[in-house]
Design a protein around this motif. Structure first.
Motif, PDB file in Angstrom:
ATOM      1  N   VAL A 175      48.438  42.826  38.103  1.00 15.93           N
ATOM      2  CA  VAL A 175      46.370  43.360  37.430  1.00 15.93           C
ATOM      3  C   VAL A 175      46.709  42.829  39.376  1.00 15.93           C
ATOM      4  N   THR A 176      45.049  43.613  39.315  1.00 15.27           N
ATOM      5  CA  THR A 176      45.032  44.348  41.016  1.00 15.27           C
ATOM      6  C   THR A 176      43.434  42.805  40.871  1.00 15.27           C
ATOM      7  N   ARG A 177      42.553  42.954  40.100  1.00 16.38           N
ATOM      8  CA  ARG A 177      41.352  42.576  40.260  1.00 16.38           C
ATOM      9  C   ARG A 177      41.027  40.845  40.409  1.00 16.38           C
ATOM     10  N   ARG A 178      40.486  40.408  40.829  1.00 13.77           N
ATOM     11  CA  ARG A 178      40.498  38.927  40.696  1.00 13.77           C
ATOM     12  C   ARG A 178      39.774  38.154  38.685  1.00 13.77           C
ATOM     13  N   ALA A 179      38.662  39.370  37.943  1.00 14.46           N
ATOM     14  CA  ALA A 179      38.612  38.909  36.815  1.00 14.46           C
ATOM     15  C   ALA A 179      39.598  39.465  35.820  1.00 14.46           C
ATOM     16  N   ALA A 180      40.423  40.323  36.114  1.00 15.32           N
ATOM     17  CA  ALA A 180      41.584  41.049  35.240  1.00 15.32           C
ATOM     18  C   ALA A 180      42.603  39.673  35.120  1.00 15.32           C
ATOM     19  N   LEU A 181      42.849  39.235  36.322  1.00 16.84           N
ATOM     20  CA  LEU A 181      43.758  38.021  36.903  1.00 16.84           C
ATOM     21  C   LEU A 181      43.435  36.913  35.916  1.00 16.84           C
ATOM     22  N   VAL A 182      41.850  36.622  36.123  1.00 15.01           N
ATOM     23  CA  VAL A 182      41.653  35.316  35.115  1.00 15.01           C
ATOM     24  C   VAL A 182      42.082  35.549  33.643  1.00 15.01           C
ATOM     25  N   ALA A 183      41.371  37.338  33.130  1.00 18.10           N
ATOM     26  CA  ALA A 183      41.738  37.443  31.511  1.00 18.10           C
ATOM     27  C   ALA A 183      43.297  37.468  30.943  1.00 18.10           C
ATOM     28  N   GLU A 184      44.147  37.642  31.821  1.00 16.39           N
ATOM     29  CA  GLU A 184      45.205  37.358  32.029  1.00 16.39           C
ATOM     30  C   GLU A 184      45.678  36.068  31.616  1.00 16.39           C
TER      31      GLU A 184
END
Length: 129
Positions: free
Chosen positions: A64-73
């Motif tokens: 994952v590259t973005r912070r929001a995507a990291l939190v979602a993951e």
């Protein structure tokens, strides 16, 4: 065999032993709580670059590259959750086992207080119109 313990940062709780190092998880919880990189660094007592590096390392592990995507993951993996969810679970459990107002069965025709207020407002509005 890995053991799961939890870390709490602000109003967020995270589980260890599921693919994130303790410091990575702390940084992720701070970001999930809405803190900027600078605020998270101040909260955790490390540099802003340290926050970025730990989040980048975790993102690399998960692809994952973005912070929001990291939190979602992290949500998807069941790694983090708002601490309020634990409180809600306790309240739901209490309402199921309690015979108080939460589980009160009303007689036919009996309205709750909130329903009575709604009906009165509707009657007043139709009387004015």
């Amino acid at each position: 065999m890995t053991t799961s313990t939890s870390i709490t940062v602000g109003n967020w709780q995270g589980l260890l032993g599921h693919g994130a190092a303790p410091r990575e998880l702390e940084c992720l919880l701070a970001i999930a709580g809405g803190a900027s990189g600078k605020e998270a660094a101040r909260l955790l007592g490390i540099s802003e670059d340290g926050i970025k590096k730990r989040l980048m390392c975790l993102g690399t592990k998960w692809g994952v590259t973005r912070r929001a995507a990291l939190v979602a993951e992290a949500f998807k993996r069941g790694l983090i959750s708002p601490a309020i969810l634990a409180l809600c679970a306790v309240l739901v459990g209490q309402s199921i086992t309690s015979t108080e107002e939460f589980t009160r069965i009303r007689r036919p025709g009996e309205r709750s207080f909130a329903a009575s207020r709604i009906y009165r407002r509707a009657e007043c509005a139709s009387a004015v119109a």
